[in-house]
Design a protein around this motif. Sequence first.
Motif, PDB file in Angstrom:
ATOM      1  N   UNK B   2      38.415  33.557  36.941  1.00 60.38           N
ATOM      2  CA  UNK B   2      38.678  34.767  37.716  1.00 60.38           C
ATOM      3  C   UNK B   2      39.196  34.440  39.101  1.00 60.38           C
ATOM      4  N   UNK B   3      40.090  35.294  39.574  1.00 63.93           N
ATOM      5  CA  UNK B   3      40.559  35.149  40.946  1.00 63.93           C
ATOM      6  C   UNK B   3      39.826  36.097  41.883  1.00 63.93           C
ATOM      7  N   UNK B   4      38.827  36.778  41.371  1.00 62.90           N
ATOM      8  CA  UNK B   4      38.189  37.815  42.174  1.00 62.90           C
ATOM      9  C   UNK B   4      36.861  37.367  42.774  1.00 62.90           C
ATOM     10  N   UNK B   6      36.787  34.901  45.134  1.00 64.16           N
ATOM     11  CA  UNK B   6      37.112  34.061  46.279  1.00 64.16           C
ATOM     12  C   UNK B   6      36.267  34.444  47.489  1.00 64.16           C
ATOM     13  N   UNK B   9      35.029  37.125  52.183  1.00 64.98           N
ATOM     14  CA  UNK B   9      35.362  38.436  51.642  1.00 64.98           C
ATOM     15  C   UNK B   9      36.796  38.816  51.977  1.00 64.98           C
ATOM     16  N   UNK B  10      37.418  39.531  51.038  1.00 62.16           N
ATOM     17  CA  UNK B  10      38.800  39.969  51.227  1.00 62.16           C
ATOM     18  C   UNK B  10      38.945  40.770  52.520  1.00 62.16           C
TER      19      UNK B  10
END
Lengths: 377, 73
Positions: B2-4, B6, B9-10
Amino acid sequence: MGDGTWSGMRGIATTPSYVVMQPTTLCNLNCSYCYLPFRGSDRRMPVSVARAVAGAVRPWARSGRFSVVWHGGEPLASGREHLLALLAEFDDDVEHHVQTNATLIDDAWCEMFRGRQIRVSVSVDGPAARNADRIGRGGRPAYDRIVRGIEALRRHDIPFSALCVVSRPAPGLAAELYAYFLDLGCDVLGINVEEQEGVNTRDNRHPAADVSGFWSEMVAAWRRDPRIHLREIEWTLRYAEAVLDGTADRVLPRELDPIPTVAYDGSVVLLSPELAGFSDKRYGDFVSGNVLHTPLADILDGAVTRTPWIGEFLDGVEACRARCPYFGFCGGGHAANRYFERGRFDVTETEHCRNSKIRLLEGVLDHVRDHQQPTAV
Amino acid sequence: MSETTSSPRLSDRMENARRGLTALIAEAGVARARRDEVAAVKDQRAGDGGTAVCAWNHFENIPTFYNWNNRPR
């Protein structure tokens, strides 16, 4: 606004903002990446279907802006007379749009577009060499015919949008494409990274750095001459502005737009037009009703309870909301991408999410990081 | 993979890019005004058809295929 507590996209609205109509299943092209299953046969929408939809949308158009998008197949392949007969059923306050491959556009079509105030969006993937997938039934490139149609639009001073499919996004391509579309003269541009859906089973996995690099380069190219409304950049900056203002939770619509797709025979598929014409042992034909038998408003009212896959899809949206930090930007993976990539609707991250949402936002952030001026001291 | 997941925090990463994003957002605003997109909205309401340009302040009803969320392709 923190990640993970988004309030938008809860459930499906019962009033759509537009409907997608399929005047014919036929397309005169046979593009390699097309998802449509019946594009080789001319199954035409009878006027009775348009009449049923026109009656359903009348109150929606009176209370706000409402659009009909004529899609296909190739909508112009239904012929001017037939399309005019379908259009004639709608009240004047309904906006009409066509998404066309442009190959059939001539002076007569342009006069019709202008006379009926039809907004036009063309499908073209960039310069001739980038259109290898856009071919006719005999396998010959369609590019020359596409350009002739667009030249007709320009000759008649008809503004147009463009949709560009990118099969292999990577740095080096974005600047070339943006320059092409500047020269083409479109007002609006949408970039669709090729998706694995429908009868198109081509792999859409790409290295993350290639895709974010593509988007980053696209931002740089657009920034040098931002004459075109570039859908992906506008949306990303809209979200970024809201994040910085502390209003990010207001970006998403409160509910999902049902986007009814009305197929040639009156059958209605919600949320993802790409599901129309397919069936599955588990989900059936994905259809929520038929406008010839049930008013569209009633189909929408009962869709969640009567169409099992939609409930599963809403579970998937909630899973995205719970897990994905990009949810406030994206609103949840699209139904067709979930199904065609992963076989279910309650899954979360798809390759489409990665290519067209996650890496887009990351590409914009990469661009900003690379171009951020140091703070003055 | 998953790339979600990371980190950081965005939203924190976006906040860290505030200066650059703000400049880019401002440029986009100028470009939008030059494209007469606000005028296009008025034209559409006046009934003359406007242009093909999507109305910037009309996100949830952007015509054709420019609806961002659960849009058709």
